[in-house]
Design a protein around this motif. Structure first.
Motif, PDB file in Angstrom:
ATOM      1  N   VAL A   1       1.264  50.228  74.977  1.00  0.00           N
ATOM      2  CA  VAL A   1       1.272  51.689  74.952  1.00  0.00           C
ATOM      3  C   VAL A   1       1.462  52.271  76.346  1.00  0.00           C
ATOM      4  CG1 VAL A   1      -0.191  53.718  74.611  1.00  0.00           C
ATOM      5  CG2 VAL A   1      -0.005  52.004  72.814  1.00  0.00           C
ATOM      6  N   ARG A   2       0.723  51.763  77.324  1.00  0.00           N
ATOM      7  CA  ARG A   2       0.770  52.351  78.662  1.00  0.00           C
ATOM      8  C   ARG A   2       2.169  52.256  79.256  1.00  0.00           C
ATOM      9  NH1 ARG A   2      -3.818  50.806  82.875  1.00  0.00           N
ATOM     10  NH2 ARG A   2      -4.966  51.943  81.267  1.00  0.00           N
ATOM     11  N   GLN A   3       2.782  51.089  79.187  1.00  0.00           N
ATOM     12  CA  GLN A   3       4.102  50.955  79.787  1.00  0.00           C
ATOM     13  C   GLN A   3       5.145  51.782  79.047  1.00  0.00           C
ATOM     14  OE1 GLN A   3       4.197  46.589  78.703  1.00  0.00           O
ATOM     15  NE2 GLN A   3       6.399  47.006  78.542  1.00  0.00           N
ATOM     16  N   VAL A   4       4.998  51.934  77.713  1.00  0.00           N
ATOM     17  CA  VAL A   4       5.938  52.768  76.958  1.00  0.00           C
ATOM     18  C   VAL A   4       5.792  54.230  77.346  1.00  0.00           C
ATOM     19  CG1 VAL A   4       6.567  53.583  74.658  1.00  0.00           C
ATOM     20  CG2 VAL A   4       6.104  51.155  75.023  1.00  0.00           C
ATOM     21  N   LEU A   5       4.558  54.708  77.436  1.00  0.00           N
ATOM     22  CA  LEU A   5       4.336  56.098  77.835  1.00  0.00           C
ATOM     23  C   LEU A   5       4.893  56.381  79.220  1.00  0.00           C
ATOM     24  CD1 LEU A   5       0.714  56.718  76.496  1.00  0.00           C
ATOM     25  CD2 LEU A   5       2.823  57.759  75.647  1.00  0.00           C
ATOM     26  N   GLN A   6       4.612  55.477  80.157  1.00  0.00           N
ATOM     27  CA  GLN A   6       5.116  55.664  81.519  1.00  0.00           C
ATOM     28  C   GLN A   6       6.637  55.677  81.541  1.00  0.00           C
ATOM     29  OE1 GLN A   6       3.262  52.448  83.663  1.00  0.00           O
ATOM     30  NE2 GLN A   6       1.354  53.578  84.006  1.00  0.00           N
ATOM     31  N   ALA A   7       7.254  54.770  80.773  1.00  0.00           N
ATOM     32  CA  ALA A   7       8.717  54.696  80.762  1.00  0.00           C
ATOM     33  C   ALA A   7       9.336  55.933  80.122  1.00  0.00           C
ATOM     34  CB  ALA A   7       9.163  53.428  80.026  1.00  0.00           C
ATOM     35  N   LEU A   8       8.801  56.349  78.974  1.00  0.00           N
ATOM     36  CA  LEU A   8       9.369  57.505  78.286  1.00  0.00           C
ATOM     37  C   LEU A   8       9.218  58.786  79.096  1.00  0.00           C
ATOM     38  CD1 LEU A   8       8.278  56.902  74.568  1.00  0.00           C
ATOM     39  CD2 LEU A   8      10.576  56.724  75.530  1.00  0.00           C
ATOM     40  N   ASN A   9       8.096  58.946  79.785  1.00  0.00           N
ATOM     41  CA  ASN A   9       7.875  60.170  80.558  1.00  0.00           C
ATOM     42  C   ASN A   9       8.679  60.203  81.852  1.00  0.00           C
ATOM     43  OD1 ASN A   9       5.962  61.832  79.024  1.00  0.00           O
ATOM     44  ND2 ASN A   9       4.570  60.098  79.244  1.00  0.00           N
ATOM     45  N   ARG A  10       9.413  59.147  82.124  1.00  0.00           N
ATOM     46  CA  ARG A  10      10.306  59.124  83.286  1.00  0.00           C
ATOM     47  C   ARG A  10      11.767  59.308  82.879  1.00  0.00           C
ATOM     48  NH1 ARG A  10       7.390  54.355  84.937  1.00  0.00           N
ATOM     49  NH2 ARG A  10       9.188  53.155  84.198  1.00  0.00           N
ATOM     50  N   THR A  11      12.031  59.394  81.589  1.00  0.00           N
ATOM     51  CA  THR A  11      13.423  59.373  81.144  1.00  0.00           C
ATOM     52  C   THR A  11      13.803  60.662  80.432  1.00  0.00           C
ATOM     53  OG1 THR A  11      15.067  58.024  79.993  1.00  0.00           O
ATOM     54  CG2 THR A  11      12.975  58.369  78.861  1.00  0.00           C
ATOM     55  N   THR A  12      15.068  60.729  80.022  1.00  0.00           N
ATOM     56  CA  THR A  12      15.568  61.869  79.249  1.00  0.00           C
ATOM     57  C   THR A  12      16.257  61.344  77.995  1.00  0.00           C
ATOM     58  OG1 THR A  12      17.696  61.863  80.426  1.00  0.00           O
ATOM     59  CG2 THR A  12      15.939  63.284  81.300  1.00  0.00           C
ATOM     60  N   LEU A  13      16.287  62.170  76.960  1.00  0.00           N
ATOM     61  CA  LEU A  13      17.014  61.869  75.733  1.00  0.00           C
ATOM     62  C   LEU A  13      17.944  63.030  75.449  1.00  0.00           C
ATOM     63  CD1 LEU A  13      14.285  60.369  73.345  1.00  0.00           C
ATOM     64  CD2 LEU A  13      16.152  59.163  74.448  1.00  0.00           C
ATOM     65  N   ARG A  14      19.209  62.725  75.267  1.00  0.00           N
ATOM     66  CA  ARG A  14      20.209  63.769  75.029  1.00  0.00           C
ATOM     67  C   ARG A  14      20.140  64.862  76.100  1.00  0.00           C
ATOM     68  NH1 ARG A  14      23.924  62.337  70.933  1.00  0.00           N
ATOM     69  NH2 ARG A  14      22.857  60.837  69.610  1.00  0.00           N
ATOM     70  N   GLY A  15      19.886  64.421  77.349  1.00  0.00           N
ATOM     71  CA  GLY A  15      19.877  65.349  78.467  1.00  0.00           C
ATOM     72  C   GLY A  15      18.605  66.174  78.600  1.00  0.00           C
ATOM     73  N   GLN A  16      17.584  65.895  77.798  1.00  0.00           N
ATOM     74  CA  GLN A  16      16.346  66.673  77.843  1.00  0.00           C
ATOM     75  C   GLN A  16      15.180  65.780  78.242  1.00  0.00           C
ATOM     76  OE1 GLN A  16      16.038  69.679  74.528  1.00  0.00           O
ATOM     77  NE2 GLN A  16      17.622  68.380  73.638  1.00  0.00           N
ATOM     78  N   ARG A  17      14.286  66.363  79.010  1.00  0.00           N
ATOM     79  CA  ARG A  17      13.137  65.616  79.517  1.00  0.00           C
ATOM     80  C   ARG A  17      12.186  65.247  78.388  1.00  0.00           C
ATOM     81  NH1 ARG A  17      12.702  62.854  84.241  1.00  0.00           N
ATOM     82  NH2 ARG A  17      10.534  62.363  84.620  1.00  0.00           N
ATOM     83  N   VAL A  18      11.712  64.020  78.399  1.00  0.00           N
ATOM     84  CA  VAL A  18      10.805  63.539  77.366  1.00  0.00           C
ATOM     85  C   VAL A  18       9.359  63.734  77.809  1.00  0.00           C
ATOM     86  CG1 VAL A  18      10.025  61.529  76.066  1.00  0.00           C
ATOM     87  CG2 VAL A  18      12.467  61.843  76.508  1.00  0.00           C
ATOM     88  N   ARG A  19       8.537  64.223  76.890  1.00  0.00           N
ATOM     89  CA  ARG A  19       7.086  64.249  77.093  1.00  0.00           C
ATOM     90  C   ARG A  19       6.468  63.467  75.944  1.00  0.00           C
ATOM     91  NH1 ARG A  19       8.161  69.636  77.946  1.00  0.00           N
ATOM     92  NH2 ARG A  19       7.120  70.222  75.991  1.00  0.00           N
ATOM     93  N   ALA A  20       5.862  62.351  76.274  1.00  0.00           N
ATOM     94  CA  ALA A  20       5.300  61.460  75.260  1.00  0.00           C
ATOM     95  C   ALA A  20       3.792  61.342  75.441  1.00  0.00           C
ATOM     96  CB  ALA A  20       5.946  60.080  75.350  1.00  0.00           C
ATOM     97  N   VAL A  21       3.049  61.433  74.348  1.00  0.00           N
ATOM     98  CA  VAL A  21       1.590  61.317  74.396  1.00  0.00           C
ATOM     99  C   VAL A  21       1.138  60.393  73.283  1.00  0.00           C
ATOM    100  CG1 VAL A  21       1.257  63.599  75.415  1.00  0.00           C
ATOM    101  CG2 VAL A  21       1.284  63.343  72.921  1.00  0.00           C
ATOM    102  N   LEU A  22      -0.032  59.818  73.467  1.00  0.00           N
ATOM    103  CA  LEU A  22      -0.623  58.935  72.467  1.00  0.00           C
ATOM    104  C   LEU A  22      -1.365  59.762  71.429  1.00  0.00           C
ATOM    105  CD1 LEU A  22      -1.467  56.088  71.465  1.00  0.00           C
ATOM    106  CD2 LEU A  22      -3.440  56.268  72.987  1.00  0.00           C
ATOM    107  N   VAL A  23      -1.083  59.506  70.169  1.00  0.00           N
ATOM    108  CA  VAL A  23      -1.837  60.149  69.090  1.00  0.00           C
ATOM    109  C   VAL A  23      -3.030  59.254  68.807  1.00  0.00           C
ATOM    110  CG1 VAL A  23      -1.706  61.121  66.760  1.00  0.00           C
ATOM    111  CG2 VAL A  23       0.335  61.033  68.190  1.00  0.00           C
TER     112      VAL A  23
END
Length: 550
Positions: A521-543
């Motif tokens: 979970v930690r590495q996925v959250l860190q990776a997603l919050n550093r990237t973009t999808l379709r040109g838009q910034r990703v904000r990912a949180v753990l449910v």
């Protein structure tokens, strides 16, 4: 038994063949090579996978001189086949440092211009680009001695008739011509009459169309169960590399995307894709970054990757020749292969026609159950553990084991570790794939078709999460043009997880939910919050409240 030496090849070429591991010629090679060495025109009917490339490449190498001028031309229908043939000619002719140049559309023409200017002996190209160079004056046939039309029927089917006519009319009248084709329809026969001189026709007998290295099986299932059946087969077979064949480009895109959404490392390949995208997909497949390639027949023609272990016919091919072409993608270079075909009850007659024409019995099998899949995973894990025990670097794990065995039984510890590795749950799972059923009536068939929309909605339901998984919420969804494939790609590329380790994905209007291994979970959250999808910034949180406890 015929040997390469008996065909009249030189000692130097025989030495190269031995180094490459070629022991004896295939039937098409045994028939075509002596004729081509003797200077005869040849019409050869041979399927992909029968060794036809070497059948014309070996005599070509023997006849070409060291003079750096174009002496041999091979025309192929696709860029992939042109590259494959060029690589084969270069490999067979390495004892002579033969200069071979592939030319095709989609590649910068400047690179091809430089290659032609430096001097080459063999050109392998697609008809459109070859004709382009001829009209530019950058390719000349003054010293051309041999012309080979590879997959002639496919070139005509793809609309290259005018280009082939124009090219052949520009070749010297005294040239030698060889035509290789899986089938000989009237258009191909007309071409041979006009551009060959007293040709000798050779062919492979029907019983030689398929290779004994390929195990051929089929599953009879309902049309609505095909996607689930495909996933079940992939999980049970665990292929090294697999190609899934579909009839239409639309279906290729749909199946490829839905496999990605279910966590498989899959990509689509068809003629509507740009050359750059096709090159990227093929590179990833060759390098093992993909497990599954979903493709149309034409897109996969000429694809020669020895590591392809499975071919899956998602749709029954429309004719026996297409079937043979498809399954010829596996069982290459003496390796064993598996060809799997899905049929519905109405398609039995099509399968019987394929069996009759190819003189091959295709084995009927039962769909693997969830228990079969679990057993296969355990066997694979057993083999991995045996390999790991032979490898260095176990000291730190031994220390951890010593610490745990103070409080726990060693056998219980090992069982818990295996369960964690397999990510299994003791909860009984419902097998949703319909088992083989007797043929239903036409009325039942019509009833199923009328409820297709309702079933499609059911197919889109989120997959039940497994133990050991945690749910992550992303701020982007359908309104942002996000697809499951985008999420899988982002996690796989940025966080380094394999596509198969990713769980259920649910793309909603304004957000998306994805299940990932809890330990990652930690590495996925860190990776997603550093990237973009379709040109838009990703904000990912753990449910957090939806974490599944093993």
């Amino acid at each position: 038994m015929t040997t390469f030496a008996a065909l009249g090849l030189s000692d130097a070429l025989l030495h190269t063949l031995r180094e490459l591991g070629y022991d004896e010629p295939t039937p098409i090679q045994a028939q075509a090579i002596p004729l081509l060495l003797a200077g005869r025109d040849v019409i050869a009917q041979a399927q992909t996978g029968t060794g036809k490339t070497a059948a014309f490449a070996l005599p070509m190498i023997e006849q070409v001189t060291d003079e750096p001028v174009v002496q041999a031309l091979v025309l192929a229908p696709t860029r992939e086949l042109a590259v494959q043939v060029a690589e084969a000619v270069h490999r067979y002719g390495r004892h002579r440092a033969l200069r071979v140049l592939p030319i095709y559309g989609g590649q910068p023409i400047e690179r091809q211009l430089r290659g032609l200017a430096q001097g080459v002996q063999v050109v392998v190209g697609t008809p459109g680009r070859v004709l382009d160079h001829l009209r530019r004056g950058t390719l000349r046939f003054d010293h051309l001695r041999l012309v080979v039309l590879d997959e002639a029927d496919e070139m005509l089917d793809m609309g290259f008739a005018e280009e082939l006519e124009a090219i052949l009319q520009l070749t010297p009248a005294e040239r030698q011509t060889a035509l290789f084709s899986a089938t000989l329809p009237p258009a191909v026969q007309s071409l041979t009459l006009r551009y060959t001189r007293q040709p000798v026709r050779v062919s492979i007998a029907a019983e030689q169309l398929t290779t004994p290295h390929i195990r051929q099986i089929y599953y009879e299932i309902l049309a609505r169960d095909k996607l689930d059946a495909l996933c079940r087969v992939l999980d049970a077979e665990m292929p090294q590399l697999a190609i899934v064949f579909c009839r239409t480009r639309q279906e290729v895109d749909e199946i490829g995307e839905r496999l990605q959404g279910r966590g498989y490392a899959a990509e689509s390949l068809h003629g509507d894709l740009s050359q750059a995208v096709r090159d990227r997909v093929m590179r990833r497949f060759r390098e093992g970054q993909l497990d599954v390639l979903v493709a149309t027949d034409v897109a996969a023609r000429g694809l020669d990757i020895a590591e392809v272990s499975h071919v899956i016919n998602y749709d029954v091919p429309t004719d026996p020749e297409s079937y043979v072409h498809r399954i010829g993608r596996t069982g290459r270079a003496g390796r064993a292969g598996v060809a799997i075909t899905f049929i519905t009850p109405r398609e039995r007659r099509m399968l019987q026609t394929i069996e009759r024409v190819t003189r091959t019995r295709i084995e009927r099998c039962q769909m693997p159950t969830l228990a079969d899949v679990a057993a296969r995973r355990r066997l694979a894990l057993r083999d991995q553990l045996r390999e790991a025990m032979q490898a260095p670097g176990l000291t730190s794990y031994m220390d951890l084991l010593d610490e745990l065995t103070v409080e726990h039984d060693l056998r219980t510890l090992a069982a818990a570790a295996l369960k964690l590795l397999l990510n299994e749950t003791e909860t009984e799972q419902v097998d949703t794939i319909t088992r083989l059923e007797p043929p239903r009536s036409e009325q039942v068939e019509r009833g199923e078709r009328s409820s297709r929309a309702r079933r499609a909605a059911v197919d889109e339901r989120p997959t039940r999460r497994e133990s050991g998984m945690a749910r992550i919420r992303l701020n982007l969804g359908r309104n942002d043009q996000i697809r499951p494939a985008d999420i899988v790609g982002a996690i796989a590329n940025e966080a380094g997880l394999s596509g198969r380790s990713i769980g259920a994905i649910e793309v909603q209007a304004r957000m998306s939910l994805v299940d990932v291994p809890r330990r990652s979970v930690r590495q996925v959250l860190q990776a997603l919050n550093r990237t973009t999808l379709r040109g838009q910034r990703v904000r990912a949180v753990l449910v957090s409240e939806e974490v599944v406890v093993a």
